[in-house]
Design a protein around this motif. Sequence first.
Motif, mmCIF file in Angstrom:
data_model
loop_
_atom_site.group_PDB
_atom_site.id
_atom_site.type_symbol
_atom_site.label_atom_id
_atom_site.label_comp_id
_atom_site.label_asym_id
_atom_site.label_seq_id
_atom_site.Cartn_x
_atom_site.Cartn_y
_atom_site.Cartn_z
ATOM 1 N N GLY A 83 0.805 -1.213 0.000
ATOM 2 C CA GLY A 83 0.000 0.000 0.000
ATOM 3 C C GLY A 83 0.843 1.270 0.000
ATOM 4 O O GLY A 83 0.359 2.341 0.369
ATOM 5 N N TRP A 84 2.094 1.156 -0.409
ATOM 6 C CA TRP A 84 2.984 2.306 -0.419
ATOM 7 C C TRP A 84 2.698 3.225 -1.603
ATOM 8 O O TRP A 84 2.950 4.419 -1.541
ATOM 9 C CB TRP A 84 4.442 1.860 -0.457
ATOM 10 C CG TRP A 84 4.929 1.233 0.814
ATOM 11 C CD1 TRP A 84 4.508 1.527 2.088
ATOM 12 C CD2 TRP A 84 5.933 0.232 0.949
ATOM 13 N NE1 TRP A 84 5.194 0.764 3.003
ATOM 14 C CE2 TRP A 84 6.078 -0.041 2.328
ATOM 15 C CE3 TRP A 84 6.731 -0.459 0.058
ATOM 16 C CZ2 TRP A 84 6.976 -0.973 2.824
ATOM 17 C CZ3 TRP A 84 7.624 -1.380 0.541
ATOM 18 C CH2 TRP A 84 7.741 -1.634 1.919
ATOM 19 N N MET A 85 2.217 2.654 -2.710
ATOM 20 C CA MET A 85 1.930 3.420 -3.929
ATOM 21 C C MET A 85 0.791 2.762 -4.684
ATOM 22 O O MET A 85 0.483 1.598 -4.459
ATOM 23 C CB MET A 85 3.155 3.444 -4.856
ATOM 24 C CG MET A 85 4.321 4.207 -4.368
ATOM 25 S SD MET A 85 5.608 4.147 -5.624
ATOM 26 C CE MET A 85 7.024 4.229 -4.575
ATOM 27 N N ASN A 86 0.223 3.516 -5.626
ATOM 28 C CA ASN A 86 -0.733 2.914 -6.554
ATOM 29 C C ASN A 86 -0.018 2.655 -7.885
ATOM 30 O O ASN A 86 1.139 3.051 -8.058
ATOM 31 C CB ASN A 86 -1.982 3.794 -6.711
ATOM 32 C CG ASN A 86 -1.669 5.165 -7.290
ATOM 33 O OD1 ASN A 86 -0.827 5.314 -8.175
ATOM 34 N ND2 ASN A 86 -2.354 6.190 -6.799
ATOM 35 N N ALA A 87 -0.704 2.026 -8.814
ATOM 36 C CA ALA A 87 -0.069 1.624 -10.082
ATOM 37 C C ALA A 87 0.435 2.827 -10.867
ATOM 38 O O ALA A 87 1.502 2.765 -11.490
ATOM 39 C CB ALA A 87 -1.045 0.809 -10.924
ATOM 40 N N GLN A 88 -0.313 3.933 -10.845
ATOM 41 C CA GLN A 88 0.114 5.131 -11.574
ATOM 42 C C GLN A 88 1.392 5.706 -10.980
ATOM 43 O O GLN A 88 2.296 6.121 -11.711
ATOM 44 C CB GLN A 88 -0.996 6.194 -11.561
ATOM 45 C CG GLN A 88 -0.640 7.423 -12.366
ATOM 46 C CD GLN A 88 -0.408 7.115 -13.835
ATOM 47 O OE1 GLN A 88 -1.214 6.447 -14.467
ATOM 48 N NE2 GLN A 88 0.705 7.586 -14.379
ATOM 49 N N GLU A 89 1.503 5.712 -9.662
ATOM 50 C CA GLU A 89 2.712 6.224 -9.021
ATOM 51 C C GLU A 89 3.923 5.362 -9.343
ATOM 52 O O GLU A 89 5.029 5.886 -9.567
ATOM 53 C CB GLU A 89 2.511 6.316 -7.506
ATOM 54 C CG GLU A 89 1.521 7.386 -7.087
ATOM 55 C CD GLU A 89 1.134 7.326 -5.626
ATOM 56 O OE1 GLU A 89 0.995 8.396 -5.015
ATOM 57 O OE2 GLU A 89 0.985 6.202 -5.089
ATOM 58 N N VAL A 90 3.727 4.043 -9.389
ATOM 59 C CA VAL A 90 4.832 3.149 -9.758
ATOM 60 C C VAL A 90 5.261 3.423 -11.198
ATOM 61 O O VAL A 90 6.457 3.503 -11.500
ATOM 62 C CB VAL A 90 4.461 1.665 -9.561
ATOM 63 C CG1 VAL A 90 5.563 0.756 -10.083
ATOM 64 C CG2 VAL A 90 4.172 1.368 -8.094
ATOM 65 N N ALA A 91 4.288 3.582 -12.098
ATOM 66 C CA ALA A 91 4.615 3.872 -13.499
ATOM 67 C C ALA A 91 5.372 5.194 -13.609
ATOM 68 O O ALA A 91 6.327 5.302 -14.387
ATOM 69 C CB ALA A 91 3.344 3.914 -14.344
ATOM 70 N N ASP A 92 4.969 6.192 -12.818
ATOM 71 C CA ASP A 92 5.665 7.479 -12.831
ATOM 72 C C ASP A 92 7.102 7.323 -12.349
ATOM 73 O O ASP A 92 8.032 7.897 -12.928
ATOM 74 C CB ASP A 92 4.940 8.499 -11.951
ATOM 75 C CG ASP A 92 3.597 8.918 -12.524
ATOM 76 O OD1 ASP A 92 3.347 8.672 -13.721
ATOM 77 O OD2 ASP A 92 2.791 9.483 -11.757
ATOM 78 N N ILE A 93 7.287 6.546 -11.297
ATOM 79 C CA ILE A 93 8.633 6.338 -10.758
ATOM 80 C C ILE A 93 9.512 5.604 -11.774
ATOM 81 O O ILE A 93 10.683 5.949 -11.951
ATOM 82 C CB ILE A 93 8.569 5.586 -9.413
ATOM 83 C CG1 ILE A 93 8.190 6.578 -8.321
ATOM 84 C CG2 ILE A 93 9.875 4.902 -9.078
ATOM 85 C CD1 ILE A 93 8.004 5.980 -6.966
ATOM 86 N N VAL A 94 8.946 4.627 -12.459
ATOM 87 C CA VAL A 94 9.720 3.902 -13.472
ATOM 88 C C VAL A 94 10.109 4.847 -14.612
ATOM 89 O O VAL A 94 11.241 4.812 -15.093
ATOM 90 C CB VAL A 94 8.932 2.680 -14.005
ATOM 91 C CG1 VAL A 94 9.614 2.077 -15.218
ATOM 92 C CG2 VAL A 94 8.778 1.645 -12.907
ATOM 93 N N ALA A 95 9.185 5.713 -15.026
ATOM 94 C CA ALA A 95 9.491 6.667 -16.092
ATOM 95 C C ALA A 95 10.615 7.612 -15.666
ATOM 96 O O ALA A 95 11.550 7.864 -16.436
ATOM 97 C CB ALA A 95 8.245 7.466 -16.459
#
Length: 176
Positions: A35-47
């Motif tokens: 529950g540290w991030m949602n999928a959009q936040e993970v995608a942003d971090i990867v970008a």
Amino acid sequence: MELFSLFLAFVKIGFTSFGGMSMIPLINSEMLDHGWMNAQEVADIVAIAEMTPGPLGLNCATFAGMRVAGFAGAVCANLGALLPSYSVAFLFSVGFEKWKKQSWMQNALYGLKPVCIGLIMTSMLSIGESSYIYGGQVQPVCVLLGICGVFLLLRKKWGIPIVIILAALAGVLVFR
């Protein structure tokens, strides 16, 4: 306790991936499961991690750790991500020269290649879903930007940094 959980999450990622793009599905899973991030936040971090210099896995660990627990979180995530690699590399280096011609080693390396490709494809699908679908609908502009990026990379042989910068500028212009 959260710092230790973050460290353990990245130790698990480090031991069960092969670095780079193969870490993304595992990072995604760990961030969502805790529950540290949602999928959009993970995608942003990867970008962001892809755009910054350095190894993708460490950049992701740094950004995820910062997001979860600040500077201490970034340090713990990086230590967790590095510990498995350094441990395995050290142990493996002791015997690799002796084992590299062995058939079992050749077979193991041959078997790892398609798994790595599968992990990369999983990452592509996961990131693609959060990049091209917004509000339950496919975003044609995003798909067009993706196609243009592939065209510039494969047909025009442009460098990755240039394509990333152009995509960022296009995103700013189109989505402001």
